[in-house]
Scaffold this active site. Sequence first.
Site, PDB file in Angstrom:
ATOM      1  CD  GLU A 141      42.094 -27.447 -42.662  1.00 34.64           C
ATOM      2  OE1 GLU A 141      43.114 -27.910 -43.203  1.00 34.64           O
ATOM      3  OE2 GLU A 141      41.678 -27.827 -41.555  1.00 34.64           O
ATOM      4  CB  VAL A 156      23.914 -11.727 -52.189  1.00 32.56           C
ATOM      5  CG1 VAL A 156      24.723 -12.565 -53.152  1.00 32.56           C
ATOM      6  CG2 VAL A 156      24.642 -10.435 -51.864  1.00 32.56           C
ATOM      7  CG  ASP A 157      21.898 -15.753 -50.311  1.00 33.10           C
ATOM      8  OD1 ASP A 157      22.995 -15.594 -50.858  1.00 33.10           O
ATOM      9  OD2 ASP A 157      21.769 -15.982 -49.093  1.00 33.10           O
ATOM     10  CB  SER A 158      16.259 -13.425 -53.009  1.00 35.53           C
ATOM     11  OG  SER A 158      16.466 -12.040 -52.880  1.00 35.53           O
ATOM     12  CB  SER A 159      19.858 -10.732 -56.340  1.00 33.75           C
ATOM     13  OG  SER A 159      19.260  -9.721 -55.577  1.00 33.75           O
ATOM     14  CB  SER A 199      14.977  -9.605 -50.149  1.00 35.61           C
ATOM     15  OG  SER A 199      16.304 -10.086 -50.341  1.00 35.61           O
ATOM     16  N   GLY A 200      16.244  -8.282 -52.951  1.00 36.45           N
ATOM     17  CA  GLY A 200      17.332  -7.388 -53.356  1.00 36.45           C
ATOM     18  C   GLY A 200      18.642  -7.788 -52.705  1.00 36.45           C
ATOM     19  CG  HIS A 237      44.558 -27.512 -39.397  1.00 34.68           C
ATOM     20  ND1 HIS A 237      43.405 -28.254 -39.429  1.00 34.68           N
ATOM     21  CD2 HIS A 237      45.096 -27.709 -38.167  1.00 34.68           C
ATOM     22  CE1 HIS A 237      43.234 -28.859 -38.265  1.00 34.68           C
ATOM     23  NE2 HIS A 237      44.246 -28.534 -37.483  1.00 34.68           N
ATOM     24  N   GLY A 265      39.856 -32.701 -35.544  1.00 33.83           N
ATOM     25  CA  GLY A 265      38.830 -32.753 -34.509  1.00 33.83           C
ATOM     26  C   GLY A 265      39.465 -32.371 -33.202  1.00 33.83           C
ATOM     27  CB  CYS A 315      44.762 -32.392 -37.404  1.00 32.31           C
ATOM     28  SG  CYS A 315      45.218 -32.014 -35.713  1.00 32.31           S
ATOM     29  CE1 TYR A 316      40.373 -37.769 -32.661  1.00 32.37           C
ATOM     30  CE2 TYR A 316      39.174 -38.410 -34.637  1.00 32.37           C
ATOM     31  CZ  TYR A 316      39.432 -38.576 -33.295  1.00 32.37           C
ATOM     32  OH  TYR A 316      38.763 -39.539 -32.579  1.00 32.37           O
ATOM     33  CE  LYS A 344      25.737 -14.042 -48.984  1.00 32.12           C
ATOM     34  NZ  LYS A 344      24.321 -14.116 -48.577  1.00 32.12           N
TER      35      LYS A 344
END
Length: 530
Positions: A188, A243-246, A240-241, A186, A59, A86-87, A386
Amino acid sequence: MIDPIHDEKILILDYGSQYTQLIARRVREVQVYSEIHPHSMSKEAILAFNPKGIILSGGHRSVYDPGAPDLNPAVLALGVPVLGICYGMHLLARHYGGEVKPSQTREYGPATLWPDALYPVPFPNFLKQGHVVGFGARPLPNKVWMSHGDHVTQIPNSFQLFAKSDNGIVAGIVSKDGRMAGVQFHPEVNHTENGEQLIHDFVHGLCGCRGLWTPQGVIEREIAIARQKVGQDHVILGLSGGVDSSVVAALLHRAIGSQLTCIFVDNGLLRLNEGDEVMATFAQHLGVKVVRVGAEERFLSRLRGVTDPEQKRKIIGHTFIEVFEEEAHKIAGVRWLAQGTIYPDVIESAGSKTATATTIKSHHNVGGLPEKMGLALLEPLRELFKDEVRQIGLELGLPPRMIHRHPFPGPGLGVRILGEVRKEFADLLRQADAIYMEELYNSGHYQKTDQAFAVFLPVKSVGVMGDGRSYEYVVALRAIETKDYMTAAYYPMPHELLARIARRIINEVQGINRVTYDITSKPPGTIEWE
Ligand code: XMP
């Protein structure tokens, strides 16, 4: 059935670090489900969440700032392993009687670690001459990423040191019972060497997770949930074509087959052959029920004479909803609306109380429709980042080219034709954009950029074509590199490639006689031109 979410998950309490999402992603990359929650999460909620382990994020505050968030007592009450970053480490150190002080110099960026001691506990780095003992000999991350003002100056009695940075700062502590650890750096962040190994050791070694979060595990889970929720009802999805809706379409098709109907609206603002490609992939190849609605005339007639970008967006959004609703009404027994909401949308909407990403997303798709039509919402990607959506898409057999597509805005070419949208302009832009994309693909540069597209400028400039002069339109090419689409740098496209694209567009697209390359970064520019 094994449930990769219910059966093992890591809780990440967010203390405001810019890297919190990265922590969640790294945990998932070692195949364990993780969720981010505010540091003030209630004890009941933490108990109900039932994590195998808890990570306290970094943080930007100092633990001594008035009003700085404190260690959530429920974290310790649970008795599961805790990793403080860290924090988060400062909170643990202070809670157990250690001391945290501001550093003389703030440390941002790369640092080097020195291993310090050997401890016979199972986590994280039981070091013998720089090697982890217990999970096989692993070198401690050597180059690490620091970003802090405070550091631990006195280690609590119940903890021991396992790493220092080369300037003497306490970089890693572990409790003597081996249940809690803190790191100043960190793990990550990609710049920390082997950071993922440390996360892996915490999640698998200390928390005892098995790694259920795999694409196959997620698919099975979401299929089971969708089947159970939907029963015999019908579901509609705006395809829509993108990525997500596909991926939602492919997933739900596998779950409920012909109970899913996708509605694909051709608004006249799509890219070249886009409608045919979507139909080929979904309807012909996968056997998904897709209704293709040709609505070009309706969209373009409403856009006639409109030049204001926000007005254009509104018209396109409203018209989409209208068309979608008409089509949905034609399908009997529809009770559910499926949507491609993903986890970052959920996090953002929880973080901001005003314009949430979810409402923005639903606005571009079918905002307000579920309530209006009395439909329940089905969001099978709600827990996914994603890159996880992409992995699942590939696993479901969607073409890699579709899965690795750049984002395309909801209003489509409507915001890439500056000013008034006309069919003639859209046709010219489609041709130029297709040449640009083809050249980018063939040269391997599409994959290296995060978004690339052509923009139509409705101004005419003079050129020489053969023996005569021409007076035709201009196309601008844009290509950017970005991590989060909030900031972006222009892509350093090789000049020979630019020259070839420009030459081809001017030769092959009648009506364009000038091509420019946009080298504006964001900020101050935006990615789109409108
Ligand atoms: P800007 O232009 O704001 O774009 O830098 C950031 C990202 O958002 C996309 N974008 C949109 N997406 N509807 C969408 O669905 C929109 O109205 C819209 N405007 C911008 C843009 O393509 C980029 O990826």
